[in-house]
Motif scaffolding. Structure first.
Motif, PDB file in Angstrom:
ATOM      1  N   VAL A 118       0.039   4.529   0.256  1.00  0.00           N
ATOM      2  CA  VAL A 118      -0.232   5.248   1.663  1.00  0.00           C
ATOM      3  C   VAL A 118       0.404   4.887   2.618  1.00  0.00           C
ATOM      4  N   ALA A 169      -8.703  10.673   1.724  1.00  0.00           N
ATOM      5  CA  ALA A 169      -8.021   9.781   0.644  1.00  0.00           C
ATOM      6  C   ALA A 169      -7.110   8.957   1.200  1.00  0.00           C
ATOM      7  N   ASP A 183       0.859  -1.342   0.025  1.00  0.00           N
ATOM      8  CA  ASP A 183       0.057  -0.062   0.024  1.00  0.00           C
ATOM      9  C   ASP A 183       0.835   1.187   0.135  1.00  0.00           C
ATOM     10  N   LYS A 190      -4.784   9.933  -3.694  1.00  0.00           N
ATOM     11  CA  LYS A 190      -4.525   9.507  -2.132  1.00  0.00           C
ATOM     12  C   LYS A 190      -3.535  10.336  -1.656  1.00  0.00           C
ATOM     13  N   HIS A 234     -13.613  10.919  -0.204  1.00  0.00           N
ATOM     14  CA  HIS A 234     -12.186  10.518  -0.726  1.00  0.00           C
ATOM     15  C   HIS A 234     -11.268  11.294  -1.484  1.00  0.00           C
ATOM     16  N   GLU A 253       1.468  13.183  -0.550  1.00  0.00           N
ATOM     17  CA  GLU A 253       0.731  12.128  -1.663  1.00  0.00           C
ATOM     18  C   GLU A 253       1.770  11.154  -2.119  1.00  0.00           C
ATOM     19  N   SER A 293      -7.303   5.551   1.291  1.00  0.00           N
ATOM     20  CA  SER A 293      -7.190   4.225   0.600  1.00  0.00           C
ATOM     21  C   SER A 293      -8.080   4.471  -0.713  1.00  0.00           C
ATOM     22  N   LYS A 294      -8.668   5.486  -0.724  1.00  0.00           N
ATOM     23  CA  LYS A 294      -9.888   5.386  -2.065  1.00  0.00           C
ATOM     24  C   LYS A 294      -9.565   7.001  -2.573  1.00  0.00           C
ATOM     25  N   THR A 295     -10.071   7.189  -3.816  1.00  0.00           N
ATOM     26  CA  THR A 295     -10.238   8.501  -4.369  1.00  0.00           C
ATOM     27  C   THR A 295     -11.588   8.692  -4.917  1.00  0.00           C
TER      28      THR A 295
END
Length: 403
Positions: free
Chosen positions: A68, A325, A66, A345, A308, A364, A327-329
């Motif tokens: 992020v 944001a 991941d 994200k 998000h 980001e 885990s999703k946008t």
């Protein structure tokens, strides 16, 4: 007549679609702040304290890839103990933590474990809030889901604080550093259906006002899951595509064309609102009461997730963030009252310096988790702060758990 209306709507949708193609997923900065890159903290010293605001991380990758979470690990390494990570709710998608043996439990545990493992090395403060998804998307049995997730976090990451405890509305006061106070609200409490801890709906706002009044000499951050300003879906902003394919607001792959009729769903959510939308009566009443209090105290920061994307608003002398944001946008509309928005994200960081300056920074990730070049920053508090001496207090002032 109907043909003329259909032609006008089609033309409007085509114009909107053309405009959106040219600004979606690009950072937007209001013209008054277009010189942001020329300004940066001039201090050689490290910040007195830093806060990472990570909202809606409930769909993180569980295989260690991941982006992020990798970027957050770098932030942790740089910050060490002089910082706080706040998860702004929606910690497990899609419906929080089901009971053992129930469908979705194994997948939910994987996601929550990945998140807790990413936080485990951090030496600073770890604070988790709950969002509507953690309460089983606001359904009547959501309180059971909330208590289950809170107990799971307490067992697997005892250093973390799940606030406010037991699903109560708050506010909870957290003294992060000298002259820096965090106030945590459980905004889902006001919009939740079914069981929830009993409380006078107005009392938390009275307590919040008392805390703000007593701590005017401090820099204050108020954290809750629901935003008070938003240029995204929960604020009633929809894409041209969502007018033609309205079911994509529920599932991104639901491409069932419903032209013209499909515009009724965005219109409904803008004017009436689903339970999670700013237009919904329960949300609208909570927002109105909360803003009535917050607008009396300029220079505070209100941080939320829920939508998000990354958004920043300056309203009546205070600063309102959407940092959802993790885990999703999702689509965010440029302009309006927003100073900055970006469909990407990442997360916001607040850097508090000893001379009273506070800086808002964007973090980001690139696909490999490295930090992309900063797309916005702004000084929120100019400093210096003239404050009376503070009485020594523990880092966390958490009330005893309710029975």
């Amino acid at each position: 007549m109907l043909a003329a209306l259909a032609t006008m709507l089609t033309g409007w949708l085509l114009v909107r679609y053309y405009q959106e193609r040219h600004y979606r997923r690009r950072p937007y900065v209001a013209p008054a702040r277009n010189d942001w890159a020329r300004h940066a903290p001039a201090l050689a010293a490290a910040p007195l304290h830093r806060i990472a605001l990570l909202g809606d991380p409930g769909a993180v990758a569980t295989d260690g890839s991941d982006a992020v979470l990798r970027l957050l690990a770098d932030w942790q390494q740089e910050t060490q103990a002089a910082g706080t990570i706040i998860l702004l709710g929606d910690n497990v998608y899609p419906t929080g933590l089901p009971a053992p043996g129930q469908p979705g439990r194994a997948a939910a545990e994987l996601r929550l474990n990945a998140l807790l493992e990413a936080l485990r090395p951090f030496k600073g403060n770890l604070i988790l809030l709950s969002g509507n998804h953690d309460w089983n998307k606001g359904r009547p049995d959501g309180y059971e889901y909330l208590r289950r997730q809170e107990a799971y976090v307490a067992e697997h990451l005892p250093a973390a604080h799940y606030l406010p405890a037991n699903g109560t509305p708050g506010p909870v006061a957290v003294q992060l550093a000298e002259g820096l106070l965090l106030l945590v609200l459980n905004t889902q409490w006001w919009v939740q259906q079914g069981d929830r801890p009993a409380s006078d709906v107005k009392e938390p706002f009275r307590q919040l006002q008392q805390l703000l009044e007593a701590n005017r000499h401090q820099r204050i951050v108020v954290a809750g899951h629901h935003p008070l300003y938003s240029n995204a879906v929960h604020g009633g902003k929809f894409t041209a595509k969502q007018h033609v394919f309205p079911l994509t607001t529920v599932h991104k792959q639901a491409y069932l064309p419903l032209p013209f009729i499909g515009s009724l769903l965005p219109l409904y959510r803008k004017l009436v609102g689903a339970a999670e939308d700013m237009a919904h009566p329960r949300y609208r009443k909570m927002r109105r009461r909360l803003l009535r209090v917050l607008h009396q105290y300029p220079n505070l920061v209100y941080a939320a997730g829920h939508d998000h994307n990354l958004q920043f608003f300056e309203r009546q002398g205070s600063h309102f963030l959407v940092s959802g944001a993790g885990s999703k946008t999702a689509f965010v509309q440029k302009g309006g009252r927003a100073t900055f928005v970006h469909e990407h994200k990442g997360f916001f960081s607040l850097d508090f310096y000893a001379n009273g300056e506070t800086w808002l920074r964007t973090f980001e990730p690139a696909p490999d988790g490295s930090r992309q070049p900063e797309v916005f920053r702004q000084r929120l508090h100019p400093g210096p702060v003239v404050a009376p001496p503070l009485v020594a207090a523990p880092v966390l002032q958490v009330p005893a758990a309710a029975e």
